[in-house]
Design an enzyme around this catalytic site. Structure first.
Site, PDB file in Angstrom:
ATOM      1  N   ARG A  29       0.818  -1.209   0.000  1.00 37.49           N
ATOM      2  CA  ARG A  29       0.000   0.000   0.000  1.00 37.49           C
ATOM      3  C   ARG A  29       0.851   1.259   0.000  1.00 37.49           C
ATOM      4  O   ARG A  29       0.332   2.349  -0.131  1.00 37.49           O
ATOM      5  CB  ARG A  29      -0.809   0.030   1.297  1.00 37.49           C
ATOM      6  CG  ARG A  29      -2.251  -0.338   1.142  1.00 37.49           C
ATOM      7  CD  ARG A  29      -2.792  -0.428   2.552  1.00 37.49           C
ATOM      8  NE  ARG A  29      -4.191  -0.232   2.610  1.00 37.49           N
ATOM      9  CZ  ARG A  29      -5.089  -1.183   2.430  1.00 37.49           C
ATOM     10  NH1 ARG A  29      -4.700  -2.395   2.126  1.00 37.49           N
ATOM     11  NH2 ARG A  29      -6.366  -0.920   2.542  1.00 37.49           N
ATOM     12  N   ARG A  50      -9.774   6.041   5.363  1.00 42.24           N
ATOM     13  CA  ARG A  50      -9.146   5.052   4.453  1.00 42.24           C
ATOM     14  C   ARG A  50      -8.903   5.663   3.081  1.00 42.24           C
ATOM     15  O   ARG A  50      -7.860   5.434   2.458  1.00 42.24           O
ATOM     16  CB  ARG A  50     -10.024   3.797   4.357  1.00 42.24           C
ATOM     17  CG  ARG A  50      -9.900   2.925   5.604  1.00 42.24           C
ATOM     18  CD  ARG A  50     -11.063   1.960   5.767  1.00 42.24           C
ATOM     19  NE  ARG A  50     -11.259   1.090   4.641  1.00 42.24           N
ATOM     20  CZ  ARG A  50     -12.445   0.529   4.324  1.00 42.24           C
ATOM     21  NH1 ARG A  50     -13.512   0.772   5.074  1.00 42.24           N
ATOM     22  NH2 ARG A  50     -12.550  -0.251   3.290  1.00 42.24           N
TER      23      ARG A  50
END
Ligand code: AP5
Length: 189
Positions: free
Chosen positions: A90, A142
Site C-alpha cells: 500500500r 481510508r
C-alpha cells in the site's frame, strides 16, 4: 502468475482477486483479511492492530509484512505456483519490502493492475456494506490514506513493471473479463 492488484477502498480489489484466483488457480492473499483474522482470533498481533484498523489508518509495516510473507511462502502458495496480492503493498516502502521477500524466494511480481473508480462511486459501495471499518468516518480516513500513498507507490511500480489501468466502475463480470484479457494479451499466465 504473480499479480498485484491496487485500488482505492471499495474499488473491487477483493471481489476481483477472488474471481481471478479461482479462474487462474492462484493463491488469493488479502492483507485486510489476514489482519481481520488475527483480530478475530485475539492473537497478540491482532490486539496490536485492532485499534488502528478501526480508525482506517495503516497498521505498522512489520505487522502486515509478517502476515503476508507467511502466506506468500507457505505450502499452499508453493503448490499453486502463483498468487494475487490484494491490499498489499500500500506504500512505496511496503513495495520495496515485498521485493526483498520475493527476491530471497527467487520470485517476482509479474504484473500490476490498478482498478480505477471515481470517489463518488466508492463511498456508497463501502457504506452499503456491513464491515466494522465501513463507518463514514473510517471510510473517509481510508480514502485519505489511499490518496496520500498511491502516487509514490505507482511511481515505484512504474519504474519496474507495466502497470495496467482497468476501469473498475464497470459491472463486476466485465471488470474480471478486462483483467483476464490483459492476462492473455500479455501472456502472464
Ligand atoms: P482492506 O481490507 O485491504 O480494505 P481496503 O483496501 O480499504 O479495501 P476494501 O476491502 O474495503 O475494498 P476492495 O477494493 O477490496 O473492494 P471490495 O471487493 O471489497 O484493509 C482494511 C484495513 O486493514 C486498512 O484500512 C488497514 O487498517 C489495514 N491494512 C490492510 N492492508 C494493509 C497494508 N498493506 N498496510 C497497512 N495496513 C493495512 O468491494 C467493495 C464493495 O463494492 C463490495 O460490496 C462489492 O460487492 C462491491 N463491488 C466491487 N466491485 C464492484 C463493481 N464492479 N460494481 C459494483 N459493486 C462492486
Amino acid at each position: 502468475m504473480n499479480l498485484v492488484i491496487l485500488g482505492a477502498p471499495g474499488s473491487g480489489k477483493g471481489t476481483q482477486a477472488v474471481r481471478l484466483a479461482e479462474r487462474f488457480n492462484l493463491r488469493h492473499i488479502s492483507s485486510g483479511n489476514l489482519l481481520r483474522a488475527e483480530v478475530a482470533s485475539g492473537t497478540l498481533l491482532g490486539k496490536q492492530v485492532a485499534g488502528v484498523m478501526k480508525k482506517g489508518k495503516l497498521v505498522p509495516d512489520e505487522a502486515v509484512l509478517k502476515v503476508v510473507s507467511e502466506v506468500l511462502t507457505d505450502e499452499e502458495t508453493t503448490r499453486l505456483g502463483g498468487w494475487i496480492l490484494d491490499g498489499y503493498p500500500r506504500t512505496a516502502d511496503q513495495a520495496e519490502a515485498l521485493e526483498d521477500v520475493l527476491s530471497r524466494n527467487r520470485e517476482a511480481v509479474e504484473a500490476v493492475i490498478l482498478l480505477q473508480v471515481a470517489a463518488d462511486v466508492l463511498v456508497p459501495r463501502l457504506t452499503n456494506r456491513d464491515r466494522a471499518d465501513d463507518t463514514p468516518e473510517t471510510v473517509r480516513k481510508r480514502l485519505e490514506v489511499y490518496d496520500r500513498e498511491i502516487e509514490p507507490l505507482l511511481d515505484f511500480y512504474e519504474q519496474r513493471y507495466d502497470v495496467h489501468r482497468v476501469d473498475g466502475s464497470k459491472p463486476i463480470e466485465e471488470v474480471t473479463e478486462d483483467i483476464a484479457g490483459l492476462v492473455d494479451v500479455y501472456d502472464l499466465s
